[in-house]
Write a protein that holds these residues in place. Structure first.
Motif, PDB file in Angstrom:
ATOM      1  N   SER A 211       0.817  -1.211   0.000  1.00 14.40           N
ATOM      2  CA  SER A 211       0.000   0.000   0.000  1.00 14.40           C
ATOM      3  C   SER A 211       0.854   1.265   0.000  1.00 14.40           C
ATOM      4  N   LEU A 212       2.164   1.110   0.006  1.00 16.61           N
ATOM      5  CA  LEU A 212       3.031   2.280   0.116  1.00 16.61           C
ATOM      6  C   LEU A 212       3.212   2.944  -1.248  1.00 16.61           C
ATOM      7  N   PRO A 213       3.395   4.259  -1.229  1.00 13.43           N
ATOM      8  CA  PRO A 213       3.549   4.950  -2.510  1.00 13.43           C
ATOM      9  C   PRO A 213       4.854   4.580  -3.212  1.00 13.43           C
ATOM     10  N   SER A 214       4.807   4.586  -4.534  1.00 16.74           N
ATOM     11  CA  SER A 214       5.997   4.304  -5.330  1.00 16.74           C
ATOM     12  C   SER A 214       5.839   4.963  -6.683  1.00 16.74           C
ATOM     13  N   VAL A 215       6.945   5.357  -7.281  1.00 16.47           N
ATOM     14  CA  VAL A 215       6.870   5.887  -8.646  1.00 16.47           C
ATOM     15  C   VAL A 215       6.946   4.751  -9.658  1.00 16.47           C
ATOM     16  N   VAL A 216       7.307   3.586  -9.171  1.00 18.37           N
ATOM     17  CA  VAL A 216       7.488   2.460 -10.084  1.00 18.37           C
ATOM     18  C   VAL A 216       6.135   1.776 -10.302  1.00 18.37           C
ATOM     19  N   PRO A 217       5.743   1.550 -11.540  1.00 17.76           N
ATOM     20  CA  PRO A 217       4.450   0.916 -11.780  1.00 17.76           C
ATOM     21  C   PRO A 217       4.415  -0.498 -11.203  1.00 17.76           C
ATOM     22  N   ALA A 218       3.249  -0.857 -10.634  1.00 16.06           N
ATOM     23  CA  ALA A 218       3.093  -2.201 -10.074  1.00 16.06           C
ATOM     24  C   ALA A 218       3.337  -3.233 -11.170  1.00 16.06           C
ATOM     25  N   GLY A 219       3.998  -4.302 -10.794  1.00 15.14           N
ATOM     26  CA  GLY A 219       4.239  -5.373 -11.768  1.00 15.14           C
ATOM     27  C   GLY A 219       5.565  -5.237 -12.492  1.00 15.14           C
ATOM     28  N   GLY A 220       6.112  -4.019 -12.508  1.00 19.43           N
ATOM     29  CA  GLY A 220       7.404  -3.822 -13.169  1.00 19.43           C
ATOM     30  C   GLY A 220       8.539  -4.141 -12.212  1.00 19.43           C
ATOM     31  N   PRO A 221       9.782  -3.957 -12.653  1.00 19.64           N
ATOM     32  CA  PRO A 221      10.905  -4.175 -11.749  1.00 19.64           C
ATOM     33  C   PRO A 221      10.822  -3.196 -10.574  1.00 19.64           C
ATOM     34  N   PRO A 222      10.966  -3.689  -9.343  1.00 24.70           N
ATOM     35  CA  PRO A 222      10.775  -2.814  -8.182  1.00 24.70           C
ATOM     36  C   PRO A 222      11.941  -1.844  -7.984  1.00 24.70           C
ATOM     37  N   SER A 223      11.681  -0.819  -7.199  1.00 26.60           N
ATOM     38  CA  SER A 223      12.740   0.113  -6.825  1.00 26.60           C
ATOM     39  C   SER A 223      13.471  -0.454  -5.605  1.00 26.60           C
ATOM     40  N   HIS A 224      14.560   0.203  -5.218  1.00 24.99           N
ATOM     41  CA  HIS A 224      15.224  -0.104  -3.951  1.00 24.99           C
ATOM     42  C   HIS A 224      14.575   0.798  -2.915  1.00 24.99           C
ATOM     43  N   ARG A 225      13.767   0.215  -2.009  1.00 27.32           N
ATOM     44  CA  ARG A 225      12.923   1.090  -1.206  1.00 27.32           C
ATOM     45  C   ARG A 225      13.183   0.986   0.294  1.00 27.32           C
ATOM     46  N   LEU A 226      13.359   2.155   0.901  1.00 27.24           N
ATOM     47  CA  LEU A 226      13.449   2.230   2.359  1.00 27.24           C
ATOM     48  C   LEU A 226      12.223   2.975   2.871  1.00 27.24           C
ATOM     49  N   VAL A 227      11.625   2.459   3.949  1.00 23.26           N
ATOM     50  CA  VAL A 227      10.399   3.049   4.468  1.00 23.26           C
ATOM     51  C   VAL A 227      10.629   3.558   5.889  1.00 23.26           C
ATOM     52  N   PHE A 228      10.117   4.732   6.146  1.00 20.59           N
ATOM     53  CA  PHE A 228      10.240   5.366   7.464  1.00 20.59           C
ATOM     54  C   PHE A 228       8.854   5.764   7.939  1.00 20.59           C
ATOM     55  N   VAL A 229       8.569   5.500   9.203  1.00 23.27           N
ATOM     56  CA  VAL A 229       7.308   5.968   9.780  1.00 23.27           C
ATOM     57  C   VAL A 229       7.660   6.880  10.955  1.00 23.27           C
ATOM     58  N   ASN A 230       7.133   8.071  10.926  1.00 22.40           N
ATOM     59  CA  ASN A 230       7.468   9.096  11.932  1.00 22.40           C
ATOM     60  C   ASN A 230       8.989   9.228  12.087  1.00 22.40           C
ATOM     61  N   GLY A 231       9.663   9.136  10.968  1.00 23.10           N
ATOM     62  CA  GLY A 231      11.106   9.334  10.984  1.00 23.10           C
ATOM     63  C   GLY A 231      11.920   8.099  11.291  1.00 23.10           C
ATOM     64  N   THR A 232      11.288   7.034  11.781  1.00 19.07           N
ATOM     65  CA  THR A 232      12.034   5.836  12.148  1.00 19.07           C
ATOM     66  C   THR A 232      12.082   4.854  10.976  1.00 19.07           C
ATOM     67  N   TRP A 233      13.272   4.346  10.731  1.00 14.34           N
ATOM     68  CA  TRP A 233      13.416   3.369   9.651  1.00 14.34           C
ATOM     69  C   TRP A 233      12.675   2.098  10.008  1.00 14.34           C
ATOM     70  N   ARG A 234      11.937   1.549   9.053  1.00 14.50           N
ATOM     71  CA  ARG A 234      11.182   0.322   9.279  1.00 14.50           C
ATOM     72  C   ARG A 234      11.681  -0.766   8.334  1.00 14.50           C
ATOM     73  N   PRO A 235      12.715  -1.538   8.788  1.00 13.54           N
ATOM     74  CA  PRO A 235      13.256  -2.602   7.928  1.00 13.54           C
ATOM     75  C   PRO A 235      12.184  -3.605   7.518  1.00 13.54           C
ATOM     76  N   ASP A 236      11.168  -3.797   8.403  1.00 17.26           N
ATOM     77  CA  ASP A 236      10.119  -4.774   8.079  1.00 17.26           C
ATOM     78  C   ASP A 236       9.297  -4.350   6.869  1.00 17.26           C
ATOM     79  N   LEU A 237       9.243  -3.042   6.591  1.00 17.20           N
ATOM     80  CA  LEU A 237       8.474  -2.554   5.448  1.00 17.20           C
ATOM     81  C   LEU A 237       9.368  -2.252   4.239  1.00 17.20           C
ATOM     82  N   SER A 238      10.670  -2.246   4.470  1.00 19.59           N
ATOM     83  CA  SER A 238      11.595  -1.823   3.421  1.00 19.59           C
ATOM     84  C   SER A 238      11.990  -2.992   2.518  1.00 19.59           C
TER      85      SER A 238
END
Lengths: 250, 431
Positions: free
Chosen positions: B69-96
């Motif tokens: 459900s996270l935003p991405s510029v990469v179209p779904a189904g295509g090759p994924p980006s290298h993505r890091l996710v942060f919630v309230n500033g904290t890095w979330r490896p579980d979502l990255s």
């Protein structure tokens, strides 16, 4: 079909049209000729619904319905099409996006089904072919970087797609060389038909050799001064507008 | 505004250099306080409303989210980006999902990078974003708890974009959360990468993001850096981007802003070697009572540098925007070529724009120009569209989109350009 009755209009306090009466039947092409400043372009803008003109008297109806009460986009759906003397350049909007929005805008108001991207492309390609145009100009921004001839052909393409009842051609020949003029005129002639009326507004007779009118009207000083058959255009070409009190050399 | 004392230095205890830096940051911020309109650089942006809120530093989050459900510029189904996710500033490896990276590339949360790459971080952190004299950098440094590190060895090319997704998820409107992330990019000679930042809110609670980025571009490195900020209209978003380009390095930036109650992007780039090139473009679309500030400083310190800036703004209702664009050409920076353009569309009588272009030139063989326009939609174009059957609102939306897309079209990454165009369209046709 088009009925203009005693039309008076001004810009600010300055009266421009001072009582125009004109009746154009379906299937007919009427030319309005006149010198600069006679009110020709004002008449075309008023028919299309441009802001900035005050109608002080008179009425305009198309197929019996009041045209002056309608917004420009409603008039387009009612069947009014103005081919602009100077088509506007719109950077950043592709011609295809523009044409599709226009076509579907008009179709929605006419109660017709909107076209999806594929249907639109198919229809546009057919129209381009009929008018002897390539569909390359669909990808470009609206009129941006178009030559004078391309701009006018783009107007004709729009006309073909929107299928108007009344086409008003405002100085369509301006800025065109003879080859471009012929191509544009061929396009316009291809759109003549028994259900459509045309109003060809021009200063010079030249255009009327290619788009031959059924009637010619002379507009000067905000009024139609004289009406006649197509030979009137030739007469004006030879004698100028002097007999209507206009000295264009001045 | 009084940051909580107990939240100090969650980054990594036990690194003396880091603790010293953070202590210095807190001390500086205590001295400086939040900037006020009495300072020239903040003349048109008043942080008063920010200072009056009882902020607390965000605790490590545990908000439940699904990565899909996270935003991405990469179209779904295509090759994924290298993505890091942060919630309230904290890095979330579980979502990255950083994905497979070329040999030697580091892409990770700043806190975990300190275990393996402490030397690299020590050599760079705070070197461009100095705490002295800049309150927001001091605040960020003092309360730095997380962020991202992207390090590219010389000659490395990252084909797919790196995406940093930074989400605000406040829990309480009465005690809003603040976070101070740091983005560190160390691009080795001749390396190439694309970095995309998304800043979004997950709910309607206010948040305060105080971001600082430090971008190190070694000779010939090429960085594309695109950012979209679409946080909720209660949020405060302040970002200070500092960058240094060595010779022949290239930076292409784009700032798209549609969100925030009050936002500021301050970008300070130094062309610190001959032949460096900067392209910095952006678009902002704001309405309601939003305030959007864009402040740029392009510092031409060496010869043959090129900078291009094009910003487009659209303001409706009572929105306010600020554009301060400073181009500095230092003595010796001969044959500098710098252009700056800011154009704004005011769609309402209550909207307001303060634009201040500033060229400061100390070399004689340079080509520099700037332009600024503020206006309404073109009546001729509007009539032309309506005369073709396009209704008024639709015609206006088309013209506004065209105005904005002129800037977006400058984005050289086609995937990002498409995504940003869609985001701008989304603003034009809400709901």
């Amino acid at each position: 079909m088009l009925e203009i009755t005693n039309l008076h209009a001004s810009v600010g306090d300055r009266p421009i049209l001072k009582g125009i009466d004109l009746s154009v039947q379906a299937g007919q092409v009427h030319a309005i000729m006149g010198p600069n400043g006679s009110g020709k372009s004002t008449l075309s803008y008023i028919l299309a619904g441009r802001e900035g003109y005050t109608i002080t008297e008179g009425a305009v109806t198309l197929d019996g319905r009041d045209l002056l009460a309608q917004a420009p986009e409603e008039r387009a759906a009612s069947g009014v099409f103005l081919a602009f003397q100077y088509p506007v350049e719109i950077p950043g909007v592709s011609n295809a996006t523009f044409l599709k929005a226009a076509l579907n805008g008009v179709r929605r108001r006419r109660g017709e089904k909107e076209l999806d991207a594929m249907e639109f492309l198919k229809l546009t390609r057919v129209k381009c072919r009929q008018l002897g145009m390539t569909d390359e100009m669909l990808k470009r921004a609206v009129n941006v970087g178009f030559s004078g001839g391309e701009k006018k052909r783009n107007e004709v393409l729009q006309m073909a797609l929107l299928d108007p009842r009344l086409a008003v051609l405002d100085e369509t020949d301006s800025g065109l060389d003879i080859d471009a003029l012929r191509i544009v005129a061929d396009g316009v002639n291809a759109l003549r038909g028994p259900d459509r009326a045309m109003l060809v507004i021009t200063h010079y007779q030249r255009l009327l050799s290619y788009i031959v009118p059924d009637r010619v009207h002379v507009l000067a000083h905000g009024r139609i001064q004289r009406s006649g058959g197509k030979e009137l255009a030739l007469e004006l070409e030879a004698r100028g507008y002097a007999e209507f009190g206009v000295d264009e050399a001045a | 505004m009084t940051p909580d004392a107990e939240d100090y230095s969650r980054l990594t205890p036990g690194l003396p250099w880091l603790e010293a830096l953070q202590t210095e940051g807190r001390r500086r911020f205590a001295d400086l306080g939040l900037p006020t309109p009495r300072q020239e650089a903040w003349r048109f942006t008043n942080l008063g409303p920010l200072g009056r809120l009882p902020w607390r530093t965000a605790p490590p989050g545990s908000t439940t989210l699904v990565p899909e459900s996270l935003p991405s510029v990469v179209p779904a189904g295509g090759p994924p980006s290298h993505r890091l996710v942060f919630v309230n500033g904290t890095w979330r490896p579980d979502l990255s999902s950083p994905g497979a990276l070329p040999e030697g590339v580091v892409l990770t949360g700043l806190a975990s990078a300190l275990t393996d790459h402490a030397g690299l971080i020590e050599a760079h952190l705070g070197r461009l974003a100095a705490v002295d004299g800049h309150a927001l950098i001091a605040l960020n440094t003092g309360f730095l708890a997380s962020g991202a590190l992207l390090a590219l060895p010389a000659g490395t090319v990252l084909e797919r974009p790196v995406e940093l997704v930074m989400m605000g998820a406040g829990t309480d409107a009465e005690r809003p959360l603040a976070w101070h992330p740091r983005v560190l990019v160390v691009a080795g000679a001749g390396s190439r990468a694309t970095l995309v930042e998304h800043h979004v809110s997950l709910n309607r609670h206010p948040g305060f993001a105080n971001l600082v980025a430090e971008l190190f571009l070694a000779p010939g490195a090429q960085l594309r850096h695109y950012k979209v900020q679409r946080e909720n209209p209660e949020s405060f978003h302040l970002a200070t981007v500092t960058g240094r380009l060595q010779h022949d390095a290239g930076y292409e930036g784009f700032l798209l802003t549609t969100g925030g109650r009050l936002s500021r992007n301050e970008v300070r780039l130094v062309l610190d070697g001959a032949g460096a090139t900067v392209t910095l473009n952006g678009a902002y679309l704001v309405r309601g009572r939003q305030h959007c500030d864009t402040t740029t400083l392009i510092d031409h310190a060496h010869p043959r540098g090129t900078s291009r800036q094009m910003f487009k703004g659209v303001l409706d209702a009572e929105a306010r925007a600020v554009f301060q664009g400073q181009v500095l050409v230092r003595p010796g920076a001969q044959r500098t070529d710098g252009h700056q353009l800011h154009r704004a569309l005011l769609l309402s009588d209550q909207a307001q724009i303060d634009a201040k272009p500033e060229l400061e030139i100390h070399a004689d063989d340079v080509k520099c120009s700037h332009g600024a326009t503020v206006g309404d939609l073109d009546d001729d174009a509007l009539f032309y569209l309506r005369a073709r059957g396009i209704d008024r609102d639709c015609a206006r939306a088309l013209l506004i989109a065209a105005f904005v897309n002129e800037a977006i079209a400058e984005i050289t990454d086609p995937t990002v350009a498409t995504a940003f165009e869609a985001l701008a369209d989304g603003w034009l046709t809400p709901g």
